[in-house]
Design a protein around this motif. Structure first.
Motif, PDB file in Angstrom:
ATOM      1  N   PHE A   4       0.865  -1.184   0.000  1.00 25.86           N
ATOM      2  CA  PHE A   4       0.000   0.000   0.000  1.00 25.86           C
ATOM      3  C   PHE A   4       0.898   1.229   0.000  1.00 25.86           C
ATOM      4  N   ASN A   5       0.868   1.998  -1.081  1.00 25.89           N
ATOM      5  CA  ASN A   5       1.645   3.240  -1.132  1.00 25.89           C
ATOM      6  C   ASN A   5       0.673   4.384  -0.833  1.00 25.89           C
ATOM      7  N   THR A   6       0.770   4.923   0.371  1.00 24.96           N
ATOM      8  CA  THR A   6      -0.342   5.681   0.950  1.00 24.96           C
ATOM      9  C   THR A   6      -0.245   7.198   0.849  1.00 24.96           C
ATOM     10  N   CYS A   7      -1.394   7.843   1.110  1.00 18.31           N
ATOM     11  CA  CYS A   7      -1.530   9.301   1.070  1.00 18.31           C
ATOM     12  C   CYS A   7      -2.277   9.730   2.330  1.00 18.31           C
TER      13      CYS A   7
ATOM     14  N   VAL B 198       3.219  -1.461   4.066  1.00 22.88           N
ATOM     15  CA  VAL B 198       2.578  -0.149   4.004  1.00 22.88           C
ATOM     16  C   VAL B 198       3.691   0.887   3.951  1.00 22.88           C
ATOM     17  N   CYS B 199       3.659   1.769   2.942  1.00 19.05           N
ATOM     18  CA  CYS B 199       4.687   2.811   2.896  1.00 19.05           C
ATOM     19  C   CYS B 199       4.053   4.119   2.410  1.00 19.05           C
ATOM     20  N   GLY B 200       4.874   5.157   2.281  1.00 16.73           N
ATOM     21  CA  GLY B 200       4.356   6.436   1.784  1.00 16.73           C
ATOM     22  C   GLY B 200       3.970   7.381   2.903  1.00 16.73           C
ATOM     23  N   CYS B 201       3.218   8.422   2.535  1.00 16.22           N
ATOM     24  CA  CYS B 201       2.986   9.557   3.434  1.00 16.22           C
ATOM     25  C   CYS B 201       2.254   9.190   4.723  1.00 16.22           C
ATOM     26  N   MET B 202       1.252   8.292   4.631  1.00 16.72           N
ATOM     27  CA  MET B 202       0.461   7.977   5.815  1.00 16.72           C
ATOM     28  C   MET B 202       1.324   7.331   6.895  1.00 16.72           C
ATOM     29  N   SER B 203       2.237   6.439   6.486  1.00 18.64           N
ATOM     30  CA  SER B 203       3.059   5.773   7.500  1.00 18.64           C
ATOM     31  C   SER B 203       4.090   6.718   8.108  1.00 18.64           C
ATOM     32  N   GLN B 204       4.399   7.812   7.391  1.00 14.64           N
ATOM     33  CA  GLN B 204       5.380   8.770   7.914  1.00 14.64           C
ATOM     34  C   GLN B 204       4.777   9.680   8.992  1.00 14.64           C
ATOM     35  N   GLN B 205       3.445   9.723   9.089  1.00 20.17           N
ATOM     36  CA  GLN B 205       2.811  10.583  10.094  1.00 20.17           C
ATOM     37  C   GLN B 205       3.167  10.138  11.503  1.00 20.17           C
ATOM     38  N   GLU B 206       3.244  11.122  12.389  1.00 24.30           N
ATOM     39  CA  GLU B 206       3.623  10.807  13.764  1.00 24.30           C
ATOM     40  C   GLU B 206       2.653   9.787  14.380  1.00 24.30           C
ATOM     41  N   GLY B 207       3.182   8.739  14.930  1.00 21.33           N
ATOM     42  CA  GLY B 207       2.365   7.746  15.630  1.00 21.33           C
ATOM     43  C   GLY B 207       1.754   6.688  14.719  1.00 21.33           C
TER      44      GLY B 207
ATOM     45  N   ASP C 142       3.396  -6.709   7.726  1.00 18.61           N
ATOM     46  CA  ASP C 142       4.779  -7.155   7.942  1.00 18.61           C
ATOM     47  C   ASP C 142       5.792  -6.025   7.906  1.00 18.61           C
ATOM     48  N   VAL C 143       5.533  -5.030   7.033  1.00 19.54           N
ATOM     49  CA  VAL C 143       6.537  -3.983   6.809  1.00 19.54           C
ATOM     50  C   VAL C 143       5.866  -2.616   6.806  1.00 19.54           C
ATOM     51  N   VAL C 144       6.424  -1.661   7.546  1.00 20.22           N
ATOM     52  CA  VAL C 144       5.980  -0.266   7.438  1.00 20.22           C
ATOM     53  C   VAL C 144       7.203   0.596   7.185  1.00 20.22           C
ATOM     54  N   LEU C 145       7.186   1.307   6.060  1.00 20.32           N
ATOM     55  CA  LEU C 145       8.281   2.229   5.733  1.00 20.32           C
ATOM     56  C   LEU C 145       7.703   3.604   5.470  1.00 20.32           C
ATOM     57  N   GLY C 146       8.550   4.641   5.552  1.00 22.33           N
ATOM     58  CA  GLY C 146       8.066   6.003   5.334  1.00 22.33           C
ATOM     59  C   GLY C 146       8.339   6.477   3.923  1.00 22.33           C
TER      60      GLY C 146
ATOM     61  N   ASN D  39      10.045   1.079  10.162  1.00 17.86           N
ATOM     62  CA  ASN D  39      11.106   2.081  10.134  1.00 17.86           C
ATOM     63  C   ASN D  39      10.671   3.262   9.278  1.00 17.86           C
ATOM     64  N   THR D  40      10.643   4.430   9.894  1.00 20.75           N
ATOM     65  CA  THR D  40      10.267   5.623   9.117  1.00 20.75           C
ATOM     66  C   THR D  40      11.385   6.674   9.186  1.00 20.75           C
ATOM     67  N   ASP D  41      12.634   6.206   9.396  1.00 18.17           N
ATOM     68  CA  ASP D  41      13.780   7.134   9.381  1.00 18.17           C
ATOM     69  C   ASP D  41      13.994   7.652   7.963  1.00 18.17           C
ATOM     70  N   PHE D  42      14.558   8.844   7.889  1.00 13.07           N
ATOM     71  CA  PHE D  42      14.923   9.372   6.571  1.00 13.07           C
ATOM     72  C   PHE D  42      16.343   8.938   6.236  1.00 13.07           C
ATOM     73  N   CYS D  43      16.530   8.140   5.185  1.00 15.11           N
ATOM     74  CA  CYS D  43      17.890   7.801   4.748  1.00 15.11           C
ATOM     75  C   CYS D  43      18.170   8.675   3.537  1.00 15.11           C
ATOM     76  N   CYS D  44      19.424   9.004   3.310  1.00 18.73           N
ATOM     77  CA  CYS D  44      19.703   9.845   2.135  1.00 18.73           C
ATOM     78  C   CYS D  44      20.027   8.970   0.943  1.00 18.73           C
ATOM     79  N   VAL D  45      19.024   8.285   0.405  1.00 13.49           N
ATOM     80  CA  VAL D  45      19.295   7.459  -0.774  1.00 13.49           C
ATOM     81  C   VAL D  45      19.143   8.312  -2.019  1.00 13.49           C
ATOM     82  N   ARG D  46      19.996   8.053  -2.955  1.00 10.07           N
ATOM     83  CA  ARG D  46      19.931   8.800  -4.212  1.00 10.07           C
ATOM     84  C   ARG D  46      18.943   8.120  -5.148  1.00 10.07           C
ATOM     85  N   GLU D  47      18.220   8.939  -5.856  1.00  4.65           N
ATOM     86  CA  GLU D  47      17.276   8.477  -6.866  1.00  4.65           C
ATOM     87  C   GLU D  47      17.917   7.425  -7.792  1.00  4.65           C
TER      88      GLU D  47
END
Ligand code: 5AD
Ligand code: SF4
Length: 435
Positions: free
Chosen positions: A43-46, A77-86, A99-103, A124-132
Protein backbone atom coordinates in the motif's frame (compact mmCIF):
# COMPACT_ATOMS: atom_id res chain seq x y z
CA UNK A 1 5.83 -14.92 -7.21
CA UNK A 2 3.60 -11.92 -7.74
CA UNK A 3 3.16 -8.39 -6.40
CA UNK A 4 0.22 -6.01 -6.24
CA UNK A 5 0.74 -2.29 -5.50
CA UNK A 6 -2.17 -0.12 -4.44
CA UNK A 7 -1.24 3.52 -5.03
CA UNK A 8 -3.14 6.42 -3.47
CA UNK A 9 -2.71 10.16 -3.96
CA UNK A 10 -0.64 12.34 -6.25
CA UNK A 11 1.82 11.92 -9.14
CA UNK A 12 4.68 11.84 -6.65
CA UNK A 13 3.21 8.64 -5.22
CA UNK A 14 2.52 7.20 -8.66
CA UNK A 15 6.20 7.67 -9.44
CA UNK A 16 7.29 6.26 -6.06
CA UNK A 17 5.24 3.16 -6.92
CA UNK A 18 7.36 2.80 -10.07
CA UNK A 19 10.39 2.59 -7.76
CA UNK A 20 8.61 0.06 -5.51
CA UNK A 21 7.79 -1.99 -8.62
CA UNK A 22 11.45 -1.70 -9.68
CA UNK A 23 12.63 -3.15 -6.35
CA UNK A 24 10.07 -5.98 -6.45
CA UNK A 25 10.89 -6.94 -10.03
CA UNK A 26 14.58 -6.95 -9.11
CA UNK A 27 13.68 -9.49 -6.42
CA UNK A 28 12.00 -11.69 -9.03
CA UNK A 29 8.34 -10.74 -8.51
CA UNK A 30 5.92 -10.09 -11.39
CA UNK A 31 2.94 -7.77 -11.40
CA UNK A 32 -0.61 -9.10 -10.94
CA UNK A 33 -4.05 -7.50 -10.98
CA UNK A 34 -5.45 -8.14 -7.51
CA UNK A 35 -4.35 -8.74 -3.89
CA UNK A 36 -5.96 -12.21 -4.10
CA UNK A 37 -3.40 -13.34 -6.70
CA UNK A 38 -0.44 -11.65 -4.99
CA UNK A 39 2.37 -12.90 -2.73
CA UNK A 40 3.27 -9.33 -1.76
CA UNK A 41 0.76 -6.48 -1.41
CA UNK A 42 2.15 -2.96 -1.03
CA UNK A 43 0.00 0.00 0.00
CA UNK A 44 1.64 3.24 -1.13
CA UNK A 45 -0.34 5.68 0.95
CA UNK A 46 -1.53 9.30 1.07
CA UNK A 47 -2.68 11.37 4.05
CA UNK A 48 -3.49 14.74 2.49
CA UNK A 49 -7.15 14.47 3.55
CA UNK A 50 -8.95 12.36 6.13
CA UNK A 51 -11.12 10.67 3.50
CA UNK A 52 -8.00 9.21 1.83
CA UNK A 53 -6.67 7.96 5.12
CA UNK A 54 -9.92 6.31 6.24
CA UNK A 55 -10.23 4.52 2.92
CA UNK A 56 -6.67 3.23 3.12
CA UNK A 57 -7.03 1.91 6.67
CA UNK A 58 -10.17 0.14 5.45
CA UNK A 59 -8.25 -1.48 2.58
CA UNK A 60 -5.37 -2.51 4.86
CA UNK A 61 -7.92 -4.03 7.27
CA UNK A 62 -9.23 -6.25 4.46
CA UNK A 63 -5.83 -7.97 4.32
CA UNK A 64 -6.56 -9.69 7.66
CA UNK A 65 -9.04 -12.07 6.04
CA UNK A 66 -6.83 -12.61 3.01
CA UNK A 67 -3.87 -13.47 5.23
CA UNK A 68 -5.97 -16.11 7.03
CA UNK A 69 -6.52 -17.74 3.64
CA UNK A 70 -2.92 -17.17 2.47
CA UNK A 71 -0.65 -17.17 5.58
CA UNK A 72 2.48 -16.51 3.48
CA UNK A 73 1.09 -13.27 2.08
CA UNK A 74 3.40 -10.32 2.79
CA UNK A 75 1.73 -6.96 3.49
CA UNK A 76 3.73 -3.71 3.32
CA UNK A 77 2.58 -0.15 4.00
CA UNK A 78 4.69 2.81 2.90
CA UNK A 79 4.36 6.44 1.78
CA UNK A 80 2.99 9.56 3.43
CA UNK A 81 0.46 7.98 5.82
CA UNK A 82 3.06 5.77 7.50
CA UNK A 83 5.38 8.77 7.91
CA UNK A 84 2.81 10.58 10.09
CA UNK A 85 3.62 10.81 13.76
CA UNK A 86 2.36 7.75 15.63
CA UNK A 87 1.10 5.97 12.48
CA UNK A 88 3.78 3.29 12.37
CA UNK A 89 3.15 2.38 16.04
CA UNK A 90 -0.61 2.37 15.45
CA UNK A 91 -0.22 -0.07 12.55
CA UNK A 92 2.17 -2.25 14.56
CA UNK A 93 -0.36 -2.63 17.36
CA UNK A 94 -3.69 -2.63 15.56
CA UNK A 95 -2.78 -4.41 12.31
CA UNK A 96 -0.68 -7.42 13.41
CA UNK A 97 -0.89 -8.92 9.91
CA UNK A 98 1.16 -6.04 8.42
CA UNK A 99 4.78 -7.15 7.94
CA UNK A 100 6.54 -3.98 6.81
CA UNK A 101 5.98 -0.27 7.44
CA UNK A 102 8.28 2.23 5.73
CA UNK A 103 8.07 6.00 5.33
CA UNK A 104 8.73 8.36 2.45
CA UNK A 105 12.51 8.47 2.89
CA UNK A 106 13.60 4.85 3.15
CA UNK A 107 12.06 2.82 0.34
CA UNK A 108 15.48 1.26 -0.07
CA UNK A 109 14.68 -0.90 2.99
CA UNK A 110 11.75 -2.60 1.24
CA UNK A 111 13.88 -5.47 -0.03
CA UNK A 112 15.17 -6.26 3.47
CA UNK A 113 11.65 -5.99 4.93
CA UNK A 114 10.23 -8.44 2.42
CA UNK A 115 13.12 -10.88 2.73
CA UNK A 116 12.70 -11.04 6.52
CA UNK A 117 8.89 -11.08 6.52
CA UNK A 118 7.41 -13.97 8.50
CA UNK A 119 10.46 -14.02 10.82
CA UNK A 120 10.66 -10.36 11.77
CA UNK A 121 8.38 -7.39 11.25
CA UNK A 122 10.04 -4.17 10.03
CA UNK A 123 8.84 -0.75 11.19
CA UNK A 124 11.11 2.08 10.13
CA UNK A 125 10.27 5.62 9.12
CA UNK A 126 13.78 7.13 9.38
CA UNK A 127 14.92 9.37 6.57
CA UNK A 128 17.89 7.80 4.75
CA UNK A 129 19.70 9.85 2.13
CA UNK A 130 19.29 7.46 -0.77
CA UNK A 131 19.93 8.80 -4.21
CA UNK A 132 17.28 8.48 -6.87
CA UNK A 133 19.90 6.85 -9.10
CA UNK A 134 20.17 3.93 -6.67
CA UNK A 135 16.62 2.74 -7.37
CA UNK A 136 15.68 0.38 -10.14
CA UNK A 137 12.51 1.81 -11.73
CA UNK A 138 9.73 0.08 -13.57
CA UNK A 139 7.93 2.73 -15.58
CA UNK A 140 4.21 2.32 -16.17
CA UNK A 141 3.12 5.53 -17.86
CA UNK A 142 4.60 5.43 -21.40
CA UNK A 143 4.71 7.73 -23.41
CA UNK A 144 5.08 9.91 -20.32
CA UNK A 145 7.92 9.56 -17.83
CA UNK A 146 7.93 11.10 -14.35
CA UNK A 147 11.18 12.65 -13.18
CA UNK A 148 11.69 13.90 -9.60
CA UNK A 149 13.62 17.15 -9.47
CA UNK A 150 13.11 18.13 -5.84
CA UNK A 151 11.62 16.49 -2.78
CA UNK A 152 9.91 17.83 0.32
CA UNK A 153 8.56 21.28 1.07
CA UNK A 154 9.58 24.25 3.22
CA UNK A 155 6.43 26.29 2.87
CA UNK A 156 4.30 25.06 5.75
CA UNK A 157 0.94 26.20 4.45
CA UNK A 158 -1.09 26.00 7.65
CA UNK A 159 -3.50 23.30 6.38
CA UNK A 160 -0.90 21.00 4.84
CA UNK A 161 0.64 17.80 6.17
CA UNK A 162 3.19 17.44 3.34
CA UNK A 163 6.13 19.26 4.99
CA UNK A 164 5.75 16.95 8.00
CA UNK A 165 5.71 13.72 6.00
CA UNK A 166 8.01 14.57 3.08
CA UNK A 167 10.61 16.57 4.99
CA UNK A 168 12.58 19.66 3.97
CA UNK A 169 13.21 20.74 0.38
CA UNK A 170 16.04 18.88 -1.36
CA UNK A 171 17.01 19.34 -5.01
CA UNK A 172 18.57 16.66 -7.18
CA UNK A 173 21.76 17.67 -8.98
CA UNK A 174 21.05 19.15 -12.42
CA UNK A 175 23.53 16.80 -14.11
CA UNK A 176 21.75 13.74 -12.64
CA UNK A 177 18.36 15.01 -13.81
CA UNK A 178 19.70 15.78 -17.26
CA UNK A 179 21.28 12.34 -17.54
CA UNK A 180 17.99 10.69 -16.55
CA UNK A 181 16.02 12.75 -19.08
CA UNK A 182 18.49 12.00 -21.89
CA UNK A 183 18.22 8.29 -21.10
CA UNK A 184 14.42 8.44 -21.16
CA UNK A 185 14.36 10.25 -24.49
CA UNK A 186 16.72 7.74 -26.04
CA UNK A 187 14.45 4.97 -24.68
CA UNK A 188 11.59 6.52 -26.69
CA UNK A 189 9.63 8.45 -24.05
CA UNK A 190 7.86 11.40 -25.64
CA UNK A 191 6.79 13.37 -22.61
CA UNK A 192 8.84 14.18 -19.52
CA UNK A 193 7.02 15.50 -16.45
CA UNK A 194 9.26 17.13 -13.86
CA UNK A 195 7.92 16.52 -10.35
CA UNK A 196 8.32 18.44 -7.14
CA UNK A 197 6.10 19.70 -4.34
CA UNK A 198 7.18 23.15 -5.51
CA UNK A 199 9.22 22.88 -8.72
CA UNK A 200 9.73 26.66 -8.82
CA UNK A 201 12.03 26.54 -5.84
CA UNK A 202 14.21 23.90 -7.50
CA UNK A 203 17.93 24.62 -7.08
CA UNK A 204 17.71 27.03 -4.15
CA UNK A 205 19.95 24.61 -2.25
CA UNK A 206 22.48 24.17 -5.10
CA UNK A 207 24.81 26.96 -6.15
CA UNK A 208 24.24 28.12 -9.71
CA UNK A 209 21.11 25.99 -10.23
CA UNK A 210 17.60 27.25 -10.90
CA UNK A 211 14.35 25.85 -12.26
CA UNK A 212 14.42 28.15 -15.29
CA UNK A 213 17.94 27.09 -16.29
CA UNK A 214 17.11 23.40 -15.71
CA UNK A 215 14.11 23.74 -18.03
CA UNK A 216 16.18 25.55 -20.65
CA UNK A 217 18.81 22.78 -20.56
CA UNK A 218 16.15 20.10 -21.02
CA UNK A 219 14.12 22.18 -23.48
CA UNK A 220 17.01 22.43 -25.92
CA UNK A 221 17.69 18.68 -26.07
CA UNK A 222 17.26 17.40 -29.63
CA UNK A 223 14.25 15.46 -30.90
CA UNK A 224 10.52 15.93 -30.62
CA UNK A 225 9.21 15.56 -27.10
CA UNK A 226 7.17 17.46 -24.54
CA UNK A 227 8.32 18.81 -21.22
CA UNK A 228 5.79 19.33 -18.42
CA UNK A 229 6.23 20.26 -14.77
CA UNK A 230 4.23 20.29 -11.57
CA UNK A 231 3.48 21.79 -9.06
CA UNK A 232 4.18 25.54 -9.19
CA UNK A 233 3.80 27.71 -6.09
CA UNK A 234 2.53 31.15 -7.20
CA UNK A 235 4.92 32.97 -4.85
CA UNK A 236 7.95 31.43 -6.61
CA UNK A 237 6.86 31.54 -10.25
CA UNK A 238 9.34 34.07 -11.64
CA UNK A 239 9.33 35.91 -14.97
CA UNK A 240 12.44 33.91 -15.84
CA UNK A 241 10.43 30.67 -15.55
CA UNK A 242 7.57 32.12 -17.62
CA UNK A 243 10.11 33.22 -20.27
CA UNK A 244 11.70 29.76 -20.35
CA UNK A 245 8.28 28.20 -21.04
CA UNK A 246 7.50 30.79 -23.71
CA UNK A 247 10.91 30.42 -25.44
CA UNK A 248 10.98 26.66 -25.90
CA UNK A 249 8.66 24.83 -28.23
CA UNK A 250 9.32 21.61 -26.31
CA UNK A 251 8.02 23.06 -23.04
CA UNK A 252 4.23 22.73 -22.78
CA UNK A 253 2.06 25.82 -22.44
CA UNK A 254 0.50 24.37 -19.33
CA UNK A 255 0.92 25.65 -15.77
CA UNK A 256 -0.56 24.02 -12.68
CA UNK A 257 -0.80 26.93 -10.26
CA UNK A 258 -2.75 26.10 -7.08
CA UNK A 259 -4.57 29.17 -5.78
CA UNK A 260 -6.34 27.49 -2.80
CA UNK A 261 -8.60 30.49 -2.10
CA UNK A 262 -9.72 33.74 -3.72
CA UNK A 263 -9.81 35.63 -0.43
CA UNK A 264 -6.68 37.53 0.61
CA UNK A 265 -7.69 37.18 4.25
CA UNK A 266 -7.89 33.38 3.97
CA UNK A 267 -4.69 33.20 1.90
CA UNK A 268 -2.92 34.99 4.74
CA UNK A 269 -4.32 32.54 7.30
CA UNK A 270 -3.14 29.72 5.03
CA UNK A 271 0.39 31.22 4.97
CA UNK A 272 0.40 31.23 1.16
CA UNK A 273 2.40 34.47 0.91
CA UNK A 274 0.52 35.99 -2.05
CA UNK A 275 -2.83 37.72 -2.19
CA UNK A 276 -5.79 37.67 -4.53
CA UNK A 277 -4.59 40.66 -6.57
CA UNK A 278 -1.02 39.43 -7.07
CA UNK A 279 -2.32 35.98 -8.06
CA UNK A 280 -4.68 37.42 -10.67
CA UNK A 281 -1.90 39.70 -11.96
CA UNK A 282 0.36 36.64 -12.29
CA UNK A 283 -2.32 34.78 -14.24
CA UNK A 284 -2.65 37.76 -16.61
CA UNK A 285 1.12 37.93 -17.10
CA UNK A 286 1.32 34.19 -17.85
CA UNK A 287 -1.50 34.52 -20.39
CA UNK A 288 0.21 37.49 -22.08
CA UNK A 289 3.59 35.77 -22.33
CA UNK A 290 2.53 32.20 -23.22
CA UNK A 291 0.05 31.95 -26.09
CA UNK A 292 -2.90 29.54 -25.60
CA UNK A 293 -1.67 28.61 -22.15
CA UNK A 294 -3.80 26.24 -20.07
CA UNK A 295 -3.74 27.23 -16.41
CA UNK A 296 -5.04 24.67 -13.94
CA UNK A 297 -5.38 24.99 -10.19
CA UNK A 298 -6.26 23.48 -6.82
CA UNK A 299 -8.93 25.15 -4.69
CA UNK A 300 -10.08 24.44 -1.19
CA UNK A 301 -13.37 25.36 0.50
CA UNK A 302 -14.18 25.42 4.20
CA UNK A 303 -10.80 26.51 5.55
CA UNK A 304 -11.23 27.62 9.22
CA UNK A 305 -12.84 31.05 9.42
CA UNK A 306 -13.94 31.14 5.75
CA UNK A 307 -17.04 33.35 5.59
CA UNK A 308 -19.64 33.49 2.83
CA UNK A 309 -17.92 36.66 1.64
CA UNK A 310 -14.50 34.92 1.47
CA UNK A 311 -16.08 32.08 -0.47
CA UNK A 312 -17.73 34.52 -2.91
CA UNK A 313 -14.25 35.97 -3.49
CA UNK A 314 -13.14 32.47 -4.49
CA UNK A 315 -16.04 32.12 -6.94
CA UNK A 316 -15.22 35.55 -8.36
CA UNK A 317 -11.55 34.64 -8.79
CA UNK A 318 -12.54 31.42 -10.58
CA UNK A 319 -14.59 33.46 -13.06
CA UNK A 320 -11.79 35.98 -13.56
CA UNK A 321 -8.86 33.56 -13.85
CA UNK A 322 -10.66 31.24 -16.32
CA UNK A 323 -8.80 28.07 -15.33
CA UNK A 324 -8.97 25.33 -17.92
CA UNK A 325 -9.68 22.97 -15.03
CA UNK A 326 -9.54 22.92 -11.24
CA UNK A 327 -9.19 20.25 -8.58
CA UNK A 328 -11.61 21.29 -5.86
CA UNK A 329 -11.33 20.01 -2.29
CA UNK A 330 -13.13 20.29 1.00
CA UNK A 331 -10.68 21.37 3.71
CA UNK A 332 -9.81 18.48 5.99
CA UNK A 333 -8.12 19.14 9.37
CA UNK A 334 -4.77 17.33 9.60
CA UNK A 335 -3.34 16.51 13.02
CA UNK A 336 -0.22 18.51 13.82
CA UNK A 337 -0.95 21.39 11.40
CA UNK A 338 -1.76 24.90 12.73
CA UNK A 339 -5.10 25.10 10.90
CA UNK A 340 -6.40 21.99 12.67
CA UNK A 341 -6.33 23.98 15.93
CA UNK A 342 -8.39 26.87 14.51
CA UNK A 343 -12.21 26.98 14.93
CA UNK A 344 -13.67 24.70 12.24
CA UNK A 345 -16.51 25.26 9.78
CA UNK A 346 -19.72 23.25 9.70
CA UNK A 347 -19.77 20.23 7.38
CA UNK A 348 -23.08 21.31 5.82
CA UNK A 349 -21.57 24.70 4.89
CA UNK A 350 -18.52 23.00 3.36
CA UNK A 351 -20.78 20.71 1.34
CA UNK A 352 -22.85 23.60 0.03
CA UNK A 353 -19.71 25.52 -0.97
CA UNK A 354 -18.01 22.65 -2.78
CA UNK A 355 -21.18 22.07 -4.83
CA UNK A 356 -21.34 25.74 -5.81
CA UNK A 357 -17.62 25.87 -6.58
CA UNK A 358 -17.78 22.79 -8.82
CA UNK A 359 -20.75 24.26 -10.70
CA UNK A 360 -18.90 27.55 -11.17
CA UNK A 361 -15.71 25.94 -12.54
CA UNK A 362 -17.83 23.65 -14.69
CA UNK A 363 -19.32 26.69 -16.42
CA UNK A 364 -15.82 28.05 -17.08
CA UNK A 365 -14.52 24.74 -18.43
CA UNK A 366 -17.59 24.39 -20.63
CA UNK A 367 -17.07 27.86 -22.09
CA UNK A 368 -13.38 27.17 -22.85
CA UNK A 369 -14.25 23.76 -24.34
CA UNK A 370 -16.76 25.35 -26.71
CA UNK A 371 -14.09 27.72 -28.06
CA UNK A 372 -11.99 24.67 -28.97
CA UNK A 373 -14.64 23.01 -31.15
CA UNK A 374 -13.69 23.15 -34.86
CA UNK A 375 -10.00 23.82 -34.11
CA UNK A 376 -7.05 21.47 -34.65
CA UNK A 377 -4.59 20.57 -31.91
CA UNK A 378 -1.47 18.48 -31.73
CA UNK A 379 -2.10 15.57 -29.37
CA UNK A 380 0.28 12.94 -27.99
CA UNK A 381 -1.58 9.61 -28.11
CA UNK A 382 -1.49 8.07 -24.61
CA UNK A 383 -3.61 4.92 -24.96
CA UNK A 384 -7.10 3.55 -24.43
CA UNK A 385 -9.59 5.63 -22.56
CA UNK A 386 -10.95 2.89 -20.34
CA UNK A 387 -14.16 4.82 -19.77
CA UNK A 388 -15.20 4.57 -23.40
CA UNK A 389 -14.83 1.34 -25.37
CA UNK A 390 -12.66 1.47 -28.53
CA UNK A 391 -11.62 5.03 -27.78
CA UNK A 392 -8.10 6.39 -27.50
CA UNK A 393 -7.08 9.53 -25.70
CA UNK A 394 -4.28 12.00 -25.41
CA UNK A 395 -3.55 15.55 -24.33
CA UNK A 396 -3.21 18.83 -26.12
CA UNK A 397 -0.05 20.75 -25.33
CA UNK A 398 -2.08 22.88 -22.92
CA UNK A 399 -3.07 19.75 -21.00
CA UNK A 400 -6.67 19.11 -22.14
CA UNK A 401 -7.67 15.47 -22.51
CA UNK A 402 -9.14 14.60 -25.92
CA UNK A 403 -10.93 11.38 -26.96
CA UNK A 404 -10.75 10.05 -30.52
CA UNK A 405 -10.67 6.83 -32.52
CA UNK A 406 -7.35 5.60 -33.89
CA UNK A 407 -5.21 2.52 -34.16
CA UNK A 408 -3.41 1.49 -30.97
CA UNK A 409 -0.13 1.49 -32.94
CA UNK A 410 -0.26 5.29 -32.66
CA UNK A 411 0.38 5.26 -28.89
CA UNK A 412 3.44 7.44 -28.31
CA UNK A 413 2.96 9.32 -31.61
CA UNK A 414 1.95 12.91 -32.16
CA UNK A 415 -1.25 13.34 -34.20
CA UNK A 416 -3.39 16.30 -35.20
CA UNK A 417 -6.92 16.11 -33.84
CA UNK A 418 -9.82 18.27 -34.94
CA UNK A 419 -12.21 18.84 -32.03
CA UNK A 420 -15.76 18.01 -33.05
CA UNK A 421 -17.69 17.96 -29.81
CA UNK A 422 -17.31 19.13 -26.24
CA UNK A 423 -19.32 18.09 -23.20
CA UNK A 424 -18.00 20.29 -20.42
CA UNK A 425 -14.58 18.85 -19.52
CA UNK A 426 -14.56 16.11 -22.15
CA UNK A 427 -13.44 16.82 -25.72
CA UNK A 428 -14.10 14.52 -28.67
CA UNK A 429 -12.30 14.76 -31.99
CA UNK A 430 -11.08 13.06 -35.16
CA UNK A 431 -7.49 12.46 -36.21
CA UNK A 432 -6.72 14.53 -39.31
CA UNK A 433 -2.98 13.95 -39.55
CA UNK A 434 -0.54 11.31 -38.29
CA UNK A 435 3.14 11.74 -37.51
N1 5AD B 1 -7.53 19.52 3.18
C1 5AD B 1 -8.01 19.57 1.92
N2 5AD B 1 -7.23 19.74 0.85
C2 5AD B 1 -5.90 19.83 1.04
N3 5AD B 1 -4.88 20.01 0.18
C3 5AD B 1 -3.73 20.05 0.88
N4 5AD B 1 -3.99 19.92 2.20
C4 5AD B 1 -5.33 19.77 2.32
C5 5AD B 1 -6.20 19.61 3.42
N5 5AD B 1 -5.75 19.57 4.67
C6 5AD B 1 -5.09 20.18 -1.25
C7 5AD B 1 -4.46 21.49 -1.75
C8 5AD B 1 -3.23 21.02 -2.48
C9 5AD B 1 -3.72 19.69 -3.01
C10 5AD B 1 -2.62 18.77 -3.44
O1 5AD B 1 -4.44 19.15 -1.96
O2 5AD B 1 -5.37 22.12 -2.61
O3 5AD B 1 -2.84 21.90 -3.51
FE1 SF4 C 1 1.61 21.68 1.15
FE2 SF4 C 1 1.90 24.32 0.76
FE3 SF4 C 1 4.04 22.69 0.54
FE4 SF4 C 1 2.11 22.61 -1.32
S1 SF4 C 1 3.44 24.39 -0.86
S2 SF4 C 1 3.09 20.83 -0.32
S3 SF4 C 1 0.26 23.00 -0.12
S4 SF4 C 1 2.86 23.10 2.40
Amino acid sequence: MKYYIHTYGCQMNIHDSEKIAGILRDMGYDECNSPEEADVVVFNTCCIRETAEKKIYGHIGQMKKLKCKKPNLIVAVCGCMSQQEGASEHIRQSYPFVDVVLGTGNLNMLRQGIENAGRQRLFNTDFCCVREEDFPQYRTSYPNAWVNINYGCNNFCTYCIVPYVRGRERSRRPEDILAEVKGLLSDGYKEITLLGQNVNSYGKDIEGASFASLMREIGKLPGKFRLRFMTSHPKDLTQDIIDAVAEHKNICNNVHLPVQSGSSRILKAMNRRYDRESYLALVERIKECIPDVGITTDIMVGFPGETEEDFCDTLDLVRKAQFSSAFCFVYSPRKGTPASLMPQIDDAVKKDRITRLLACQNEVTKRISKTMVGKRYEVLVEGNNFRYKDTMCGRTESGRLVNFKCDSSLVGKFVTVKIERASSATLWGVVTEEE
